[in-house]
Design a protein around this motif. Structure first.
Motif, PDB file in Angstrom:
ATOM      1  N   VAL A   1      36.857 -14.373 105.162  1.00 24.62           N
ATOM      2  CA  VAL A   1      35.650 -14.321 105.992  1.00 24.62           C
ATOM      3  C   VAL A   1      35.513 -12.918 106.563  1.00 24.62           C
ATOM      4  O   VAL A   1      36.480 -12.324 107.029  1.00 24.62           O
ATOM      5  N   ASP A   2      34.299 -12.393 106.518  1.00 21.34           N
ATOM      6  CA  ASP A   2      34.014 -11.090 107.114  1.00 21.34           C
ATOM      7  C   ASP A   2      33.783 -11.302 108.603  1.00 21.34           C
ATOM      8  O   ASP A   2      32.684 -11.675 109.035  1.00 21.34           O
ATOM      9  N   ALA A   3      34.830 -11.092 109.388  1.00 20.72           N
ATOM     10  CA  ALA A   3      34.774 -11.375 110.825  1.00 20.72           C
ATOM     11  C   ALA A   3      33.720 -10.527 111.534  1.00 20.72           C
ATOM     12  O   ALA A   3      33.065 -10.990 112.473  1.00 20.72           O
ATOM     13  N   GLU A   4      33.534  -9.301 111.073  1.00 25.12           N
ATOM     14  CA  GLU A   4      32.550  -8.420 111.712  1.00 25.12           C
ATOM     15  C   GLU A   4      31.133  -8.964 111.510  1.00 25.12           C
ATOM     16  O   GLU A   4      30.323  -8.990 112.444  1.00 25.12           O
ATOM     17  N   ARG A   5      30.840  -9.445 110.304  1.00 22.77           N
ATOM     18  CA  ARG A   5      29.514 -10.009 110.030  1.00 22.77           C
ATOM     19  C   ARG A   5      29.284 -11.275 110.839  1.00 22.77           C
ATOM     20  O   ARG A   5      28.191 -11.500 111.375  1.00 22.77           O
ATOM     21  N   VAL A   6      30.313 -12.116 110.946  1.00 14.20           N
ATOM     22  CA  VAL A   6      30.206 -13.340 111.738  1.00 14.20           C
ATOM     23  C   VAL A   6      29.901 -12.999 113.194  1.00 14.20           C
ATOM     24  O   VAL A   6      29.055 -13.623 113.836  1.00 14.20           O
TER      25      VAL A   6
ATOM     26  N   LEU B   1      49.738 -12.020  93.938  1.00 14.13           N
ATOM     27  CA  LEU B   1      48.321 -12.269  94.177  1.00 14.13           C
ATOM     28  C   LEU B   1      48.127 -13.330  95.258  1.00 14.13           C
ATOM     29  O   LEU B   1      47.231 -13.209  96.102  1.00 14.13           O
ATOM     30  N   THR B   2      48.968 -14.338  95.239  1.00 14.28           N
ATOM     31  CA  THR B   2      48.878 -15.388  96.247  1.00 14.28           C
ATOM     32  C   THR B   2      49.173 -14.830  97.633  1.00 14.28           C
ATOM     33  O   THR B   2      48.477 -15.141  98.597  1.00 14.28           O
ATOM     34  N   ARG B   3      50.206 -14.009  97.733  1.00 18.30           N
ATOM     35  CA  ARG B   3      50.544 -13.405  99.030  1.00 18.30           C
ATOM     36  C   ARG B   3      49.406 -12.521  99.533  1.00 18.30           C
ATOM     37  O   ARG B   3      49.067 -12.537 100.720  1.00 18.30           O
ATOM     38  N   THR B   4      48.806 -11.732  98.637  1.00 21.80           N
ATOM     39  CA  THR B   4      47.708 -10.842  99.030  1.00 21.80           C
ATOM     40  C   THR B   4      46.509 -11.641  99.524  1.00 21.80           C
ATOM     41  O   THR B   4      45.901 -11.304 100.541  1.00 21.80           O
ATOM     42  N   ALA B   5      46.167 -12.704  98.812  1.00 18.32           N
ATOM     43  CA  ALA B   5      45.028 -13.530  99.209  1.00 18.32           C
ATOM     44  C   ALA B   5      45.284 -14.254 100.519  1.00 18.32           C
ATOM     45  O   ALA B   5      44.378 -14.426 101.336  1.00 18.32           O
ATOM     46  N   ALA B   6      46.522 -14.678 100.743  1.00 22.64           N
ATOM     47  CA  ALA B   6      46.849 -15.411 101.963  1.00 22.64           C
ATOM     48  C   ALA B   6      46.934 -14.484 103.175  1.00 22.64           C
ATOM     49  O   ALA B   6      46.764 -14.931 104.310  1.00 22.64           O
TER      50      ALA B   6
ATOM     51  N   SER C   1      44.908 -12.017 104.045  1.00 21.11           N
ATOM     52  CA  SER C   1      43.624 -11.721 104.674  1.00 21.11           C
ATOM     53  C   SER C   1      42.696 -12.924 104.566  1.00 21.11           C
ATOM     54  O   SER C   1      42.701 -13.634 103.568  1.00 21.11           O
ATOM     55  N   ALA C   2      41.917 -13.101 105.587  1.00 21.47           N
ATOM     56  CA  ALA C   2      40.972 -14.219 105.612  1.00 21.47           C
ATOM     57  C   ALA C   2      39.806 -13.921 104.677  1.00 21.47           C
ATOM     58  O   ALA C   2      39.379 -12.772 104.570  1.00 21.47           O
TER      59      ALA C   2
END
Length: 95
Positions: free
Chosen positions: A54-59, A44-49, A51-52
């Motif tokens: 933050v929704d880069a497309e929305r930003v 779970l830690t690897r999966t969370a790390a 991807s960011a």
């Protein structure tokens, strides 16, 4: 009459040390459940790390709207939200 605050020499003499019993060492459990839990947490830690959060497309869309002058910036709304964050208040919850 009111007692003064501060250092009182008599209060130190009233303190007594309580004896402390020795503590038995704790044996670590090394079962299959503990190993499975550790591997699940690691995955779970690897999966969370990976991807960011933050929704880069929305930003990017918001940045573009601000640059074009199409994003509604209302100072009173910004101030209200900052105060809500400061006092940990949710304006959408009923009072």
């Amino acid at each position: 009459m009111v007692d003064p605050t501060g250092f009182k020499p008599a209060s130190i003499a009233e303190r007594r040390l309580a004896p402390v019993a020795p503590v038995a060492p704790v044996k670590a459990a090394t079962g299959d459940a503990q190993v499975a839990q550790a591997s699940t947490a690691a995955s779970l830690t690897r999966t969370a790390a990976a991807s960011a959060p933050v929704d880069a497309e929305r930003v990017a869309r918001i940045k573009k709207a601000v640059e074009d002058g199409k994003f509604p910036l209302i100072p009173s709304t910004i101030a209200d939200r900052l105060l809500a964050l400061k006092f940990q208040w949710n304006p959408n919850e009923p009072s």
